[in-house]
Design a protein around this motif. Structure first.
Motif, PDB file in Angstrom:
ATOM      1  N   ASP A 207       0.835  -1.197   0.000  1.00  0.00           N
ATOM      2  CA  ASP A 207       0.000   0.000   0.000  1.00  0.00           C
ATOM      3  C   ASP A 207       0.874   1.252   0.000  1.00  0.00           C
ATOM      4  OD1 ASP A 207      -2.247  -1.587   0.122  1.00  0.00           O
ATOM      5  OD2 ASP A 207      -2.492  -1.398   2.292  1.00  0.00           O
ATOM      6  N   GLY A 208       0.404   2.267  -0.689  1.00  0.00           N
ATOM      7  CA  GLY A 208       1.095   3.548  -0.676  1.00  0.00           C
ATOM      8  C   GLY A 208       2.107   3.748  -1.776  1.00  0.00           C
ATOM      9  N   VAL A 209       2.420   2.706  -2.559  1.00  0.00           N
ATOM     10  CA  VAL A 209       3.359   2.852  -3.667  1.00  0.00           C
ATOM     11  C   VAL A 209       2.634   3.515  -4.840  1.00  0.00           C
ATOM     12  CG1 VAL A 209       4.862   1.664  -5.305  1.00  0.00           C
ATOM     13  CG2 VAL A 209       4.667   0.826  -2.955  1.00  0.00           C
ATOM     14  N   ARG A 210       3.185   4.599  -5.349  1.00  0.00           N
ATOM     15  CA  ARG A 210       2.597   5.296  -6.485  1.00  0.00           C
ATOM     16  C   ARG A 210       2.995   4.595  -7.790  1.00  0.00           C
ATOM     17  NH1 ARG A 210      -1.311   8.861  -4.700  1.00  0.00           N
ATOM     18  NH2 ARG A 210      -0.518  10.127  -2.979  1.00  0.00           N
ATOM     19  N   VAL A 211       2.038   4.441  -8.697  1.00  0.00           N
ATOM     20  CA  VAL A 211       2.284   3.764  -9.969  1.00  0.00           C
ATOM     21  C   VAL A 211       2.085   4.745 -11.117  1.00  0.00           C
ATOM     22  CG1 VAL A 211       1.551   1.915 -11.525  1.00  0.00           C
ATOM     23  CG2 VAL A 211       1.585   1.525  -9.044  1.00  0.00           C
ATOM     24  N   LEU A 212       3.084   4.856 -11.962  1.00  0.00           N
ATOM     25  CA  LEU A 212       2.967   5.611 -13.200  1.00  0.00           C
ATOM     26  C   LEU A 212       3.104   4.641 -14.361  1.00  0.00           C
ATOM     27  CD1 LEU A 212       4.309   7.713 -11.008  1.00  0.00           C
ATOM     28  CD2 LEU A 212       4.338   9.186 -13.017  1.00  0.00           C
ATOM     29  N   TYR A 213       2.163   4.721 -15.290  1.00  0.00           N
ATOM     30  CA  TYR A 213       2.123   3.803 -16.426  1.00  0.00           C
ATOM     31  C   TYR A 213       2.162   4.608 -17.725  1.00  0.00           C
ATOM     32  CZ  TYR A 213       0.008   0.701 -19.953  1.00  0.00           C
ATOM     33  OH  TYR A 213      -0.257   0.001 -21.099  1.00  0.00           O
ATOM     34  N   ASP A 214       3.167   4.340 -18.544  1.00  0.00           N
ATOM     35  CA  ASP A 214       3.303   4.983 -19.850  1.00  0.00           C
ATOM     36  C   ASP A 214       2.833   4.010 -20.928  1.00  0.00           C
ATOM     37  OD1 ASP A 214       3.990   6.300 -22.149  1.00  0.00           O
ATOM     38  OD2 ASP A 214       6.134   6.383 -21.739  1.00  0.00           O
ATOM     39  N   ILE A 215       1.722   4.330 -21.579  1.00  0.00           N
ATOM     40  CA  ILE A 215       1.145   3.418 -22.577  1.00  0.00           C
ATOM     41  C   ILE A 215       2.116   3.163 -23.721  1.00  0.00           C
ATOM     42  CG2 ILE A 215      -0.654   3.173 -24.331  1.00  0.00           C
ATOM     43  CD1 ILE A 215      -2.578   4.540 -22.417  1.00  0.00           C
ATOM     44  N   ASN A 216       2.661   4.200 -24.341  1.00  0.00           N
ATOM     45  CA  ASN A 216       3.731   4.086 -25.351  1.00  0.00           C
ATOM     46  C   ASN A 216       3.516   2.903 -26.289  1.00  0.00           C
ATOM     47  OD1 ASN A 216       6.090   4.796 -26.659  1.00  0.00           O
ATOM     48  ND2 ASN A 216       7.442   3.864 -25.151  1.00  0.00           N
ATOM     49  N   MET A 217       2.432   2.941 -27.042  1.00  0.00           N
ATOM     50  CA  MET A 217       2.041   1.804 -27.876  1.00  0.00           C
ATOM     51  C   MET A 217       3.041   1.519 -28.986  1.00  0.00           C
ATOM     52  SD  MET A 217      -2.109   2.043 -28.228  1.00  0.00           S
ATOM     53  CE  MET A 217      -2.188   0.324 -28.808  1.00  0.00           C
ATOM     54  N   ARG A 218       3.228   0.238 -29.284  1.00  0.00           N
ATOM     55  CA  ARG A 218       4.080  -0.234 -30.372  1.00  0.00           C
ATOM     56  C   ARG A 218       3.265  -1.184 -31.249  1.00  0.00           C
ATOM     57  NH1 ARG A 218       7.593   3.698 -30.217  1.00  0.00           N
ATOM     58  NH2 ARG A 218       9.074   3.672 -28.460  1.00  0.00           N
ATOM     59  N   PRO A 219       2.333  -0.657 -32.039  1.00  0.00           N
ATOM     60  CA  PRO A 219       1.417  -1.536 -32.794  1.00  0.00           C
ATOM     61  C   PRO A 219       2.101  -2.410 -33.827  1.00  0.00           C
ATOM     62  CG  PRO A 219       1.150   0.771 -33.444  1.00  0.00           C
ATOM     63  CD  PRO A 219       2.002   0.770 -32.221  1.00  0.00           C
ATOM     64  N   THR A 220       3.278  -1.985 -34.358  1.00  0.00           N
ATOM     65  CA  THR A 220       3.969  -2.826 -35.331  1.00  0.00           C
ATOM     66  C   THR A 220       4.483  -4.110 -34.703  1.00  0.00           C
ATOM     67  OG1 THR A 220       6.058  -1.653 -34.940  1.00  0.00           O
ATOM     68  CG2 THR A 220       4.659  -0.846 -36.732  1.00  0.00           C
ATOM     69  N   LEU A 221       4.632  -4.105 -33.379  1.00  0.00           N
ATOM     70  CA  LEU A 221       5.118  -5.289 -32.676  1.00  0.00           C
ATOM     71  C   LEU A 221       3.985  -6.064 -32.015  1.00  0.00           C
ATOM     72  CD1 LEU A 221       7.552  -6.945 -31.685  1.00  0.00           C
ATOM     73  CD2 LEU A 221       7.693  -5.394 -29.722  1.00  0.00           C
ATOM     74  N   THR A 222       3.048  -5.347 -31.385  1.00  0.00           N
ATOM     75  CA  THR A 222       2.009  -6.000 -30.592  1.00  0.00           C
ATOM     76  C   THR A 222       0.669  -6.121 -31.303  1.00  0.00           C
ATOM     77  OG1 THR A 222       1.221  -3.922 -29.610  1.00  0.00           O
ATOM     78  CG2 THR A 222       3.058  -5.036 -28.508  1.00  0.00           C
ATOM     79  N   GLY A 223       0.477  -5.343 -32.388  1.00  0.00           N
ATOM     80  CA  GLY A 223      -0.851  -5.236 -32.973  1.00  0.00           C
ATOM     81  C   GLY A 223      -1.723  -4.300 -32.142  1.00  0.00           C
ATOM     82  N   THR A 224      -2.992  -4.213 -32.506  1.00  0.00           N
ATOM     83  CA  THR A 224      -3.916  -3.314 -31.808  1.00  0.00           C
ATOM     84  C   THR A 224      -5.227  -4.014 -31.477  1.00  0.00           C
ATOM     85  OG1 THR A 224      -4.768  -2.514 -33.942  1.00  0.00           O
ATOM     86  CG2 THR A 224      -2.976  -1.247 -32.921  1.00  0.00           C
ATOM     87  N   GLY A 225      -5.205  -5.331 -31.398  1.00  0.00           N
ATOM     88  CA  GLY A 225      -6.428  -6.101 -31.160  1.00  0.00           C
ATOM     89  C   GLY A 225      -6.946  -5.968 -29.747  1.00  0.00           C
ATOM     90  N   GLN A 226      -8.047  -6.637 -29.489  1.00  0.00           N
ATOM     91  CA  GLN A 226      -8.720  -6.507 -28.207  1.00  0.00           C
ATOM     92  C   GLN A 226      -7.867  -6.998 -27.052  1.00  0.00           C
ATOM     93  OE1 GLN A 226     -11.560  -4.848 -27.561  1.00  0.00           O
ATOM     94  NE2 GLN A 226     -10.935  -5.182 -25.424  1.00  0.00           N
ATOM     95  N   GLU A 227      -7.034  -8.026 -27.267  1.00  0.00           N
ATOM     96  CA  GLU A 227      -6.182  -8.507 -26.180  1.00  0.00           C
ATOM     97  C   GLU A 227      -5.198  -7.420 -25.743  1.00  0.00           C
ATOM     98  OE1 GLU A 227      -3.069 -12.106 -25.000  1.00  0.00           O
ATOM     99  OE2 GLU A 227      -3.989 -12.075 -26.990  1.00  0.00           O
TER     100      GLU A 227
END
Length: 297
Positions: A148-168
Motif C-alpha cells: 500500500d502507498g506505492v505510487r504507480v505511473l504507467y506509460d502506454i507508449n504503444m508499439r502496434p507494429t510489434l504488438t498489434g492493436t487487437g482486443q487482447e
C-alpha cells in the motif's frame, strides 16, 4: 555478473520495461547504435536527475547487452533482477525522417527473471511491459503484490507494429491503467488505442477504469493533465529537433521527478518540468536525457 539490489528500498523508484539497442538510420543514410528501450530510457533519465532508481529488464550477456549494462551503470541505475535471461539482446531498427520523427522495426523478446521489488516510493511501468508475453504476466503479478502507498505511473507508449492493436492488447493496456495513479500517453497513443474517440474522451475512458490522472503529450502543441474534474494544458518548448527518440520516456521520468517530494504539487509545474526535460532530449541524437545540472540551466 550484474549486481542486484535486494534491500528494502523505501525511497527509490522501480522501473520495469524493455531494454534494447536502437540501430538508428538517419535521413542521410548513416547508421549508429545507441543503448535504449523505453524502460531503460526512463531509468537513465531518473538516474541522471539524481533519483535512486532500480531497474527490472532483460538483455543478453553479449556485446550489445554489455553496452546496455555500461550505459545504465553510468547513470547510477541499479538492477532489480538478473537481466541475463535472453539468448541475444533485443534491437529496434529506428529510421529517422527529415522532421526528426522515428519509425521502428523491432527484434525483441520480453521476459523477466525474479524481481526484488522491495517497497519503492514509485513504480514506473511502460510500453511493452504489461502487453507482451511472457513478461506481461510477471508485471501484473508485481502490480498485484505492491505494498500500500506505492505510487504507480504507467506509460502506454504503444508499439502496434510489434504488438498489434487487437482486443487482447487493449484489454492489457486497460488492465494496467487501472493500477495507475498517473497514466502517461501521447495523443498518437490514444488515437491508436481508441480510434476516432478524441483525446478528451479517450482520457475519460482511462479515468473510468481507475486511473487517477492522464498526462498527455501533444508533440509541438505541448502537454495536458486530465482528471475527472479538470484539464490543464502547457505549451511545448521551442527547440530544434534532432530526433524524437526517448522524448516520451524523458517526459515520464520528468513527471516522477516533479512529483517525488509532493504528489499534490501544482500540475502545471509538473507538466512544464516534464516538457522541459523532453525538449533537451529531442535537441540531441538518440535517447540522451538531461542531467539535473542541464535541466536547471
Amino acid at each position: 555478473m550484474t549486481s542486484l539490489d535486494r534491500d528494502n528500498a523505501a525511497a527509490d523508484v522501480l522501473v520495469v520495461g524493455e531494454a534494447l539497442v536502437d540501430v538508428v538510420t538517419t535521413a542521410d543514410g548513416a547508421t549508429q547504435e545507441h543503448p535504449g528501450g523505453s524502460g531503460a530510457n526512463v531509468a537513465v533519465a531518473l538516474g541522471r536527475l539524481g533519483r535512486p532508481v532500480r531497474y527490472a529488464a532483460s538483455y543478453a550477456d553479449d556485446a550489445r547487452g554489455q553496452s546496455l549494462a555500461t550505459h545504465l551503470a553510468g547513470s547510477g541505475v541499479r538492477m532489480a533482477c538478473d537481466p541475463h535471461v535472453l539468448a541475444r539482446t533485443s534491437t529496434a531498427q529506428a529510421t529517422i525522417a527529415a522532421d526528426g520523427s522515428a519509425a521502428y522495426v523491432f527484434d525483441l523478446e520480453w521476459k523477466l527473471g525474479e524481481i526484488a521489488v522491495g517497497t519503492p516510493r514509485f513504480v514506473h511501468i511502460g510500453s511493452l511491459a504489461p502487453v507482451l508475453s511472457p513478461g506481461a504476466e510477471t508485471v501484473f503479478a508485481l502490480l498485484d503484490g505492491l505494498p500500500d502507498g506505492v505510487r504507480v505511473l504507467y506509460d502506454i507508449n504503444m508499439r502496434p507494429t510489434l504488438t498489434g492493436t487487437g482486443q487482447e492488447v487493449v484489454s492489457r493496456i486497460e488492465r494496467a491503467a487501472a493500477y495507475a495513479d498517473v497514466v502517461k500517453a501521447s495523443d498518437e497513443d490514444l488515437e491508436t488505442l481508441y480510434p476516432g474517440l478524441g483525446l478528451d474522451d479517450a482520457a475519460a475512458r482511462l479515468l473510468a477504469l481507475g486511473a487517477g490522472a492522464v498526462a498527455v503529450t501533444r508533440g509541438g502543441d505541448g502537454a495536458s493533465w486530465i482528471t475527472t474534474s479538470e484539464r490543464i494544458d502547457v505549451s511545448a518548448e521551442k527547440v530544434t529537433v534532432v530526433d524524437t527518440i526517448g522524448a516520451g520516456d524523458t517526459f515520464s521520468a520528468g513527471l516522477v521527478d516533479a512529483l517525488w517530494d509532493d504528489f499534490e504539487r501544482d500540475r502545471r509545474e509538473v507538466l512544464a518540468h516534464g516538457v522541459r526535460a523532453a525538449a533537451i532530449t529531442v535537441s540531441r541524437a538518440g535517447a540522451n536525457p538531461p542531467t539535473r545540472a542541464e535541466l536547471g540551466a
